[in-house]
Design a protein around this motif. Structure first.
Motif, mmCIF file in Angstrom:
data_model
loop_
_atom_site.group_PDB
_atom_site.id
_atom_site.type_symbol
_atom_site.label_atom_id
_atom_site.label_comp_id
_atom_site.label_asym_id
_atom_site.label_seq_id
_atom_site.Cartn_x
_atom_site.Cartn_y
_atom_site.Cartn_z
ATOM 1 N N TRP A 162 0.952 -1.183 -0.183
ATOM 2 C CA TRP A 162 0.094 0.113 -0.040
ATOM 3 C C TRP A 162 0.800 1.137 -0.058
ATOM 4 N N ASP A 163 0.529 2.086 -1.024
ATOM 5 C CA ASP A 163 1.402 3.627 -0.977
ATOM 6 C C ASP A 163 0.241 4.505 -0.924
ATOM 7 N N THR A 200 -1.857 2.293 -5.070
ATOM 8 C CA THR A 200 -1.486 3.717 -4.781
ATOM 9 C C THR A 200 -2.674 4.618 -4.241
ATOM 10 N N THR A 202 -4.108 8.280 -3.050
ATOM 11 C CA THR A 202 -3.750 9.704 -2.671
ATOM 12 C C THR A 202 -5.081 10.384 -2.422
ATOM 13 N N CYS A 268 -6.184 3.881 -13.242
ATOM 14 C CA CYS A 268 -6.254 4.832 -12.431
ATOM 15 C C CYS A 268 -7.535 5.789 -12.121
#
Length: 281
Positions: A162-163, A200, A202, A268
């Motif tokens: 996990w980023d 990822t 954010t 994404c």
């Protein structure tokens, strides 16, 4: 039951048509009214009255069916809650008496399975409430929701790297539904990635981004991803309804949904909330 509704609706059509014709004949021939405007108006009034009565009769069985289904769903959910809590409580008790590594791993798997059942329970409960338009609009920090979902997803997918880089951002919408949206997007990233995937996540300004390095999608697949029951890979688990539900939620709360993908490079997904963190309900 639905057969009765079909018969009732057919009867409604035939009866209202008959009433219209009979009304016109009675007013014109029996009463001797020559003004067709008056005849049309009186016929319309009679048709609306009879049609309203018959429509109520036709819809009653269908309304009773949905009330019964809703009541049955609520009772079933209530019954499911008890065994889930029983499993969780007994696992905690077993942990006290079983300390060897093999037993602890087995208990951990049981806990994860129970947590998955609990998640499905919450999802069903949410869907039932949503059908009744009883969504709970809350004012909350989006970061907290993502962190809560990651606690569950990390235990469910231990092989994932996990980023995560998330900042605080306040929104005003259905918190439970948004949690389901986050779950669905992350699970899609894991499901369509190779072994030991990297996800990822954010949250910057008003945009949440969830990115994977999986198999990706071509342009044709991207055109159909919101279609209910559509799956680009029929061998994968699931029913192809996830992104359809995500799209409906985003439309409901004015969240811009952006998906970009390339074959063998990954996908994404971005959720762009309204500025200042306010999402109109």
């Amino acid at each position: 039951m639905f057969r009765n509704v079909e018969i009732a609706l057919a009867s409604l059509y035939v009866t209202t048509t008959g009433v219209l014709i009979a009304g016109i004949y009675y007013v014109h021939q029996i009463l001797g009214v020559e003004q067709w405007g008056i005849i049309a108006f009186l016929s319309l009034i009679m048709t609306l009255v009879v049609g309203g009565i018959l429509a109520k009769i036709a819809i009653t069985p269908l309304r009773e069916h949905f009330h019964h289904l809703e009541r049955f769903s609520k009772e079933t959910l209530h019954e499911l809650n008890l065994p889930i809590n029983t499993i969780t409580a007994n696992v905690q008790m077993l942990r006290k008496s079983h300390t060897d590594e093999k037993s602890l791993k087995r208990l951990e798997r049981i806990e994860i399975a129970a947590e998955m059942l609990k998640e499905r329970y919450n999802e069903l409960d949410y869907m039932i409430k949503k059908q009744s338009e009883r969504e709970k609009i809350e004012h909350f920090d989006l970061r907290e929701v993502i962190e809560e979902r990651l606690v569950f997803l990390r235990s469910l997918y231990p092989s994932v790297t996990w980023d995560v880089m998330i900042a605080s951002y306040v929104v005003n919408c259905d918190r439970i539904g948004l949690g389901k949206v986050i779950d669905n997007l992350i699970e899609n990233g894991v499901k369509y990635s190779p072994k030991n995937p990297i996800i990822t996540i954010t949250l910057q300004d008003n945009t949440v981004s969830i990115k994977d390095q999986g198999i990706g999608m071509d342009e044709i697949t991207l055109m159909h991803i919101y279609d209910r029951y559509y799956q680009s890979d029929s061998t994968m688990a699931g029913y192809g309804i996830g992104l359809n539900l995500v799209k409906r939620y985003c439309d409901r709360y004015g969240i811009a949904l952006h998906i970009s993908s390339r074959i063998n490079e990954g996908t994404c997904v971005k959720l762009e909330f309204k500025k200042k963190g306010i999402v109109d309900g």
